[in-house]
Every structure is written in C-alpha cells, then in structure tokens.
Design a protein around this motif. Structure first.
Motif, PDB file in Angstrom:
ATOM      1  N   ASN A 304       6.095 -14.224  11.509  1.00 29.16           N
ATOM      2  CA  ASN A 304       4.877 -14.765  11.187  1.00 29.16           C
ATOM      3  C   ASN A 304       4.905 -16.035  10.562  1.00 29.16           C
ATOM      4  O   ASN A 304       4.252 -16.793  10.852  1.00 29.16           O
ATOM      5  N   GLN A 305       5.828 -16.359   9.822  1.00 22.48           N
ATOM      6  CA  GLN A 305       6.314 -17.880   9.298  1.00 22.48           C
ATOM      7  C   GLN A 305       7.440 -18.383   9.702  1.00 22.48           C
ATOM      8  O   GLN A 305       8.351 -17.788  10.103  1.00 22.48           O
ATOM      9  N   ALA A 326       1.229 -16.210  15.500  1.00 24.93           N
ATOM     10  CA  ALA A 326       1.139 -17.553  14.422  1.00 24.93           C
ATOM     11  C   ALA A 326       0.515 -18.507  15.085  1.00 24.93           C
ATOM     12  O   ALA A 326      -0.043 -19.473  14.406  1.00 24.93           O
ATOM     13  N   LEU A 342       4.358 -27.025   4.731  1.00 20.50           N
ATOM     14  CA  LEU A 342       4.077 -25.343   4.838  1.00 20.50           C
ATOM     15  C   LEU A 342       3.037 -24.743   4.264  1.00 20.50           C
ATOM     16  O   LEU A 342       2.441 -23.814   4.808  1.00 20.50           O
ATOM     17  N   ALA A 347      -1.517 -19.127   7.865  1.00 23.14           N
ATOM     18  CA  ALA A 347      -0.730 -17.924   8.261  1.00 23.14           C
ATOM     19  C   ALA A 347      -1.602 -16.962   9.136  1.00 23.14           C
ATOM     20  O   ALA A 347      -2.709 -16.516   8.535  1.00 23.14           O
TER      21      ALA A 347
END
Length: 652
Positions: A304-305, A326, A342, A347
C-alpha cells in the motif's frame, strides 16, 4: 527523477529485454470497465496516462482476450483482430512519453466466466469438465484442435501488442484461469499428454509461451503471472505453484506473483484483498519463491505504501511491487515518494468500494477518496476559477473536506466550519469497528489535502444564520451530514434499545444478551455485532437482506461473512424489525411474512441507516446561495459524499 534517499531500492532501474523500468513500482493488470465494445477508448488512455505521468515505472494493462470464448465479462478488452492495434498504440505512446514501460496481459479465463454481454449463460471451456464453484459454471473439456487454436490465439494477441508498440505481454496463469486449470491436478483430469506429472500438466502453458516467443522474437518482454497459493482446498498449493514457477522460469523474462483464485468465494477475496487483510501479506511467501528463482519476481498483495515496497525489495522478497490500488487512489504516488513528500501521499484504505466494487457492477472503476480516478476526461485537471469567490463550507466530514479542497485548489477563498472539535464525520465511527481502523485514513488524507490547498478550518464552529451574516460568503456548501434513523416500531417496557452511534461513542452500557438489527446490510451491523462478541457479549445478528453485507463489495462481504462464521455468530437473514418488549424481539420474515421471535434479549442495537441533518438549509433561504451535498442531501456512503464534494468544488 531522483529518488529520495530512503527509497534507493524502490527507485533503482531494472532492465528487461533492453527495456528499462525507471523504478520498481508497477500498476498491475486490473479490469477498469472503461473500454467500450471491447476496444481501448479515450477514457482508458486518459486513465493510464495519469498514472504514467505520476511516475510509475511499469504499467501492465488489463486482460485482453485471446479467443472469442475468452469473454468472461461483457466489458473485456479483446485482442482477436487487428482492429485493436490502434488503441493500444495510443496507450503505448502516452506511457512511453512519460518514461513508463507498458505491457498487456493476454488472457483466457477457461471456466471462470462471470457474465455474458446479452445475459445468456456462455459456453465455457477448460482442461476438463470440472465445474467452477463461484459462478456455478460447468465447462466443456477442450479437444486438441481447440487447444491448438487457443495457443495460436495467445501468439496472435502478442503479435498485435508488439505491432502496437507495447514493450511486452504477460500471460495470465494466476487466479485459477485457463493455464492454471491445466496445472491444477484437481481440475485437470485429462487422459492425454496434458495430464499426469507436473511436466505433463505444464504442457499447455509451455506451448503458449513457446508460441508467443516464436511469434514476437527476442526483443519483446514475455512474463507470466501466477498465484503463489490459491488459498482454497481445491486450488494450487504453495508447493505446487513454486514447483511450476521453477520449471517455467527459463521460458519467461519475469514471474508476477499474486494470491488466490477466482474459482471460490474464499479464494477470490485475495484477488483484491480488503483492509481486513494485513498489508504486504505475501512478503514471506514471496521470499520463499525468490530464493528458488533466477528471474525477476514481481509481487502484488496489499502493498500500500512506498515504505512497504522498499522494505520488500531491500529484503530480497521482490524485484518489483504491484501497487495498483495505491495508484488508483493517488496516481502521483511515485512522484511524491521520489520527492520525499510522504505526508502528501493519499494512502489507499483498501475499502474496495469504488474500484473492484464498481467493476463487479459492470461500472467504470474509481476511488472513494479520489473520485477523479476513472473520470480523468472530466476531472483530470482542476481549472482555475474565472471569478474568485468566498466559500463557506458547513461541515467537516468527507463531503465538506473534499468540496473545500477542490474549491481552494481552483483559487477560491474557502472557510470550513465544523460544529464539533474533530474533523471526519462518520469516518471517526467507522474506524472503531473491528478490522476497519484503516478507514480513518480517509479523514487523515482529506485533512492533509485541505492544508495543502490553503483551506481555513474552524473547529467547534456551528454554522447558523448569524455566522453566515457575519462571514458574508458568496456561497455556502452545506455538508452537515446525518444522524441515526430510528424507525417506528412497537416498543414495550423493559428492553434497552440503543443505536450504533451511541454504542461506538461509549454513551451507553450494553447488556449481556444482544440482538443487532442491521437494516442497511453494509459493514455497520456486522461490525457492531463482532465488536460486541469480542467484548464477551452474547450476540445475534438479524439482517434486512438475504445475507450480511449484501450491499458491500463482494470481497469485503465474503471476508466478513467468513469471519462471522469462524466466530460462530448466529445470523438471521430476511428479517424486518416489528417490535420488542421486556426480553423478546419480534421480527418478520420479509419473504414469507411469518413472525420470527428472538427471546432472551436484553439489548437491541439499531443499525437502521441514517436521516439527513439539513435544518441549515431553511435558515439560509433568501440569505445566500447554498448547495447541499453528502448525507445532508440524502444519507448514503462516503463514496457519494466525496464525489459530491468534488462536483461542488468544481462547479463554483
């Protein structure tokens, strides 16, 4: 593009057949329902262009049918004649202009037929006449002439992709589709050279790979997608899949690993795993595969990240990470990660509502948090407002936050007022349910977007006529939400009756024996029931639907129903609330009309939907222009709220 120092592995290049992936982030093949008449169209081109311009290294386009019998949905792309070439060429041109490598999946579902274009049941074909459980399809066994025709169909489709200027193709042998049906000894029951030991069961896919390579030559990427474990008793095990991968690796340029199978409800959950499943949950499995493989391993499964992808690559669990949802949620995610921004990444929360949830309804995919996805032709770029206005947004739930963000991005001066001390609206309650904590990310993401857009936010600020007269906005966007709906029903003395909001906010003390009545058939009723069960209460769930979660996306529903079954939660479907007294709840069967009596209950929890909080509209009449959005217009879900926020902010 220079990668941030903490993503050295993720932003390192990878070369396949002379084609250079600028980073290890991949958009995997996924059905968008954007094409029309089986062809690439402007909507699909715009969709992939947005992700290419967002910095993704590799795009694998959705499945393209290699034979007329491959039409597993009514909206599948087809690569069975040269008419498809021009559309693919245009996708390739846009992706290449952004420095993105682009492949296409080539595909035959075998027995995994979901639907047909005209509503009639299709004839399906497989290795053997072994039925599909999920769609209740009984296939015909392919004869030799048909197998040969299928093999040539794969090769011909690959040639068309090559003529279109794509960089390669990916043969889909994952999720129990046709090649996997030959590999699986519980599905392949042939008595010819295509069955027996593993080498015999690999014959079909080997013939496909050999035909494709012979047709496209040496400068074209040919990959293979497999399920590492189909996660069903009748599916391929990890050991079987690993043996197949090892045997086939010298015939492909990479292996793309995923989990699950389309053949069963439990296995299909892993096609698009919901938020209840751990992030990067295939990492350890992938490591076992990577240790045995010489070719690059691409891995997909709730990655996901960028931090998760970096860790997997650095730990030698993967060479490329599929991050499809994502990228649906934030097409600019690679660029933001490379720049070290970030906190600005929107997200994905794996709700599955507007992506795979739309696909299963035969509708173009999108994202509840970013409804611009799939709508790039309409909302791809917010244009500056011709006339700057002062906008007041009443309500800091998802609808209000999205409206405020979009209006501010377009240059308006925006003030958002929230009556309580916390932004987020019902998201703050949703995240309190079991395995739904990630849903809270929707509020976090929207708040960050408001900050970046320059929205002024006031908490504990109730919007009323006096405040509007003081602020003198040009427009008020009313996003005041909803409150629990209590239906009219016969209620005697003694029974404690509460609603889900009171329970989740800790405003009431719940009795020992509880009946949760779920009118919406979404995640609220089952979530409340599970929460109470885990807290030690005796719980029953009654649903005004054919099953719990009837209105939820399939994979979310099936995972949830499976969990309720494991917990032993009693469920009564087809239920209508009629009344209650001291220790009895009276229900009515919605199909037969017969009574259903549940005794020994001391608390009834109502999950009966919501009603709008719209009184502000009457105060604003004749004072200022206003627009209602979200639940105060009509109680629905976060998806409609955020989409209406987008439209409101766009329209100002």
């Amino acid at each position: 593009m220079n990668a941030a120092s903490n993503f050295n592995h993720l932003f390192s290049p990878l070369t396949l057949r002379g084609k250079v992936l600028k980073n290890r982030i991949m958009s995997t093949g996924h059905d968008t329902v954007l094409p029309t008449d089986g062809r690439v169209n402007e909507a699909l081109i715009a969709y992939h262009r947005a992700r290419a311009e967002g910095g993704v290294g590799l795009i694998v386009l959705q499945v393209a049918g290699v034979h007329e019998s491959a039409r597993y949905t009514s909206h599948i792309l087809m690569a069975t004649d040269d008419a498809c070439i021009d559309g693919y060429r245009r996708i390739a041109e846009h992706c290449h202009a952004a420095g993105t490598v682009v492949l296409s999946q080539i595909f035959h579902p075998g027995r995994e037929i979901m639907e047909s274009a005209d509503g009639l049941l299709a004839v399906s074909y497989s290795a053997s006449a072994v039925p599909n459980e999920r769609f209740h399809v009984m296939p015909r066994a392919l004869n030799q002439a048909q197998i040969d025709e299928m093999v040539q169909g794969y090769a011909a489709a690959a040639v068309r992709m090559q003529k279109a200027g794509l960089d390669g193709v990916e043969v889909v042998a994952s999720h129990g589709y046709l090649p996997a049906q030959f590999i699986n000894p519980r599905v392949n029951r042939r008595d010819d050279g295509y069955n027996g030991d593993l080498q015999a069961r690999l014959r079909f896919v080997r013939e496909v790979l050999a035909a494709v390579r012979a047709a496209v030559g040496e400068d074209f990427i040919v990959g293979l997608r497999i399920s590492s474990n189909e996660r069903d008793d009748t599916g391929l095990t990890e050991s079987e899949s690993l043996q197949a991968a090892m045997a086939l690796q010298d015939e492909v340029d990479y292996l793309s690993m995923v989990g699950g199978t389309s053949a069963t409800l439990g296995g299909a959950v892993h096609i698009v795993p919901p938020m209840a499943i751990e992030v990067a949950y295939l990492a350890e499995e992938a490591a076992r595969f990577k240790q045995k493989l010489r070719v690059p391993l691409f891995v997909t499964g709730r990655i996901n990240q960028p931090q998760e992808a970096e860790q997997m690559i650095a730990s030698h669990q993967a060479d490329v990470c599929g991050m499809t949802r994502a990228l649906i949620c934030d097409p600019q995610m690679p660029n933001k990660a490379a720049a070290g921004k970030l906190d600005d990444i929107r997200a994905c929360i794996a709700c599955n509502q507007a992506c795979i949830g739309h696909m299963h309804k035969g509708l173009p995919i999108s994202c509840i948090q970013y409804p611009e996805s799939g709508r790039e032709l309409t909302y791809g770029q917010a244009h500056p407002a011709r006339q700057k206005k002062r906008i007041l947004v009443a309500g800091g739930g998802p609808a209000g936050m999205k409206a405020a963000t979009v209006a501010a991005q377009r240059g308006h001066q925006v003030l958002l007022c929230e009556a309580s001390g916390q932004l987020g609206g019902q998201v703050n309650l949703a995240q309190l349910l079991p395995r739904r904590a990630e849903f809270g990310g929707a509020s976090t993401n929207l708040q960050r977007e408001m900050t970046l857009a320059g929205v002024e936010v006031r908490r504990n600020a109730l919007v009323n006529r006096a405040l509007v007269e003081s602020e003198r906005p040009d427009l008020v966007i009313v996003a005041t939400g909803a409150k629990p709906y209590w239906p009219a029903f016969e209620q005697g003395e003694g029974m404690q009756v509460v609603d889900a909001w009171q329970l989740l906010r800790g405003e009431v003390s719940i009795g020992r024996s509880v009946l949760v009545f779920d009118w919406r058939s979404d995640w609220i009723g089952p979530g409340v029931a599970e929460r109470l069960l885990l807290a030690g209460h005796q719980v029953q769930l009654a649903v005004n639907a054919i099953c719990p979660g009837e209105n939820m996306p399939w994979y979310v529903r099936d995972q949830l129903v499976g969990e309720l079954h494991r917990l032993g939660l009693p469920v009564t479907p087809y239920a209508r609330l009629f009344g209650c007294d001291e220790n009895t709840v009276y229900l009515q069967h919605t199909a037969s009309g017969e009574p259903i009596i549940v005794e020994g209950i001391d608390t009834l929890v109502l999950c009966h939907g919501h009603q709008p909080v719209d009184s502000l509209a009457a105060e604003l009449e004749g004072l200022v222009d206003y627009r209602l959005i979200g639940d105060c217009l009509a109680p629905r879900t976060a998806e409609e709220a955020i989409y209406e926020g987008l439209k409101a902010g766009w329209a100002v």
